[in-house]
Design a protein around this motif. Structure first.
Motif, PDB file in Angstrom:
ATOM      1  N   SER A   1      35.766  31.455  33.340  1.00 23.01           N
ATOM      2  CA  SER A   1      34.681  32.278  32.806  1.00 23.01           C
ATOM      3  C   SER A   1      35.149  33.707  32.570  1.00 23.01           C
ATOM      4  O   SER A   1      36.088  34.191  33.205  1.00 23.01           O
ATOM      5  CB  SER A   1      33.480  32.285  33.759  1.00 23.01           C
ATOM      6  N   VAL A   2      34.472  34.381  31.670  1.00 17.39           N
ATOM      7  CA  VAL A   2      34.747  35.786  31.389  1.00 17.39           C
ATOM      8  C   VAL A   2      34.441  36.629  32.623  1.00 17.39           C
ATOM      9  O   VAL A   2      35.146  37.594  32.918  1.00 17.39           O
ATOM     10  CB  VAL A   2      33.926  36.266  30.170  1.00 17.39           C
ATOM     11  N   ASP A   3      33.414  36.250  33.372  1.00 14.61           N
ATOM     12  CA  ASP A   3      33.070  36.994  34.586  1.00 14.61           C
ATOM     13  C   ASP A   3      34.208  36.986  35.592  1.00 14.61           C
ATOM     14  O   ASP A   3      34.514  38.012  36.214  1.00 14.61           O
ATOM     15  CB  ASP A   3      31.799  36.422  35.236  1.00 14.61           C
ATOM     16  N   GLU A   4      34.853  35.825  35.761  1.00 12.33           N
ATOM     17  CA  GLU A   4      35.998  35.740  36.677  1.00 12.33           C
ATOM     18  C   GLU A   4      37.132  36.636  36.190  1.00 12.33           C
ATOM     19  O   GLU A   4      37.711  37.398  36.962  1.00 12.33           O
ATOM     20  CB  GLU A   4      36.502  34.296  36.786  1.00 12.33           C
ATOM     21  N   ALA A   5      37.449  36.533  34.910  1.00 12.13           N
ATOM     22  CA  ALA A   5      38.537  37.340  34.343  1.00 12.13           C
ATOM     23  C   ALA A   5      38.229  38.831  34.470  1.00 12.13           C
ATOM     24  O   ALA A   5      39.105  39.628  34.820  1.00 12.13           O
ATOM     25  CB  ALA A   5      38.767  36.955  32.884  1.00 12.13           C
ATOM     26  N   THR A   6      36.995  39.213  34.208  1.00 13.61           N
ATOM     27  CA  THR A   6      36.605  40.621  34.308  1.00 13.61           C
ATOM     28  C   THR A   6      36.752  41.125  35.738  1.00 13.61           C
ATOM     29  O   THR A   6      37.291  42.210  35.969  1.00 13.61           O
ATOM     30  CB  THR A   6      35.146  40.806  33.832  1.00 13.61           C
ATOM     31  N   TRP A   7      36.308  40.334  36.704  1.00 13.88           N
ATOM     32  CA  TRP A   7      36.438  40.739  38.105  1.00 13.88           C
ATOM     33  C   TRP A   7      37.907  40.952  38.464  1.00 13.88           C
ATOM     34  O   TRP A   7      38.263  41.939  39.117  1.00 13.88           O
ATOM     35  CB  TRP A   7      35.811  39.697  39.027  1.00 13.88           C
ATOM     36  N   ILE A   8      38.757  40.039  38.030  1.00 12.92           N
ATOM     37  CA  ILE A   8      40.186  40.129  38.336  1.00 12.92           C
ATOM     38  C   ILE A   8      40.793  41.389  37.739  1.00 12.92           C
ATOM     39  O   ILE A   8      41.502  42.138  38.414  1.00 12.92           O
ATOM     40  CB  ILE A   8      40.906  38.855  37.857  1.00 12.92           C
ATOM     41  N   VAL A   9      40.519  41.648  36.464  1.00 13.19           N
ATOM     42  CA  VAL A   9      41.074  42.837  35.808  1.00 13.19           C
ATOM     43  C   VAL A   9      40.579  44.110  36.495  1.00 13.19           C
ATOM     44  O   VAL A   9      41.342  45.038  36.741  1.00 13.19           O
ATOM     45  CB  VAL A   9      40.734  42.837  34.297  1.00 13.19           C
ATOM     46  N   GLU A  10      39.311  44.150  36.844  1.00 17.83           N
ATOM     47  CA  GLU A  10      38.740  45.360  37.439  1.00 17.83           C
ATOM     48  C   GLU A  10      39.170  45.576  38.886  1.00 17.83           C
ATOM     49  O   GLU A  10      39.223  46.711  39.355  1.00 17.83           O
ATOM     50  CB  GLU A  10      37.208  45.314  37.353  1.00 17.83           C
TER      51      GLU A  10
END
Length: 94
Positions: free
Chosen positions: A44-53
């Motif tokens: 999910s985009v949410d998972e990827a966003t959390w990782i990047v942030e």
């Protein structure tokens, strides 16, 4: 898709899965030669966003050095992009 840089020499796909699956569901992984870089696609985009942030510049569990992570450029993207140094999480600019 998240680009990871600064992975230890000799990192293989199984190692990438074991380290980063703790942070999200991995759907694909592509090592970029022996450069210590990989592109990982999360469910999910949410998972990827959390990782990047949260992981960028930090030490992920199972590693001893910080990793760089950012959203991967889409295939064919980035040509002529004049804002190479101005990336921010979420792509909203400064």
């Amino acid at each position: 898709r998240v680009f990871f840089g600064g992975l230890p020499a000799g990192t293989d796909e199984a190692t990438v899965h074991s380290i980063f699956s703790a942070y999200g569901n991995i759907t694909s992984c592509n090592l970029l030669g022996s450069t210590g870089n990989a592109v990982v696609e999360f469910a999910s985009v949410d998972e990827a966003t959390w990782i990047v942030e949260n992981l960028n510049g930090n030490i992920a569990q199972g590693l001893s050095t910080p990793v760089a992570c950012r959203f991967d450029n889409p295939k064919g993207g980035g040509k002529g992009d004049k804002g190479a140094g101005g990336w921010t999480p979420g792509g909203k600019g400064a």
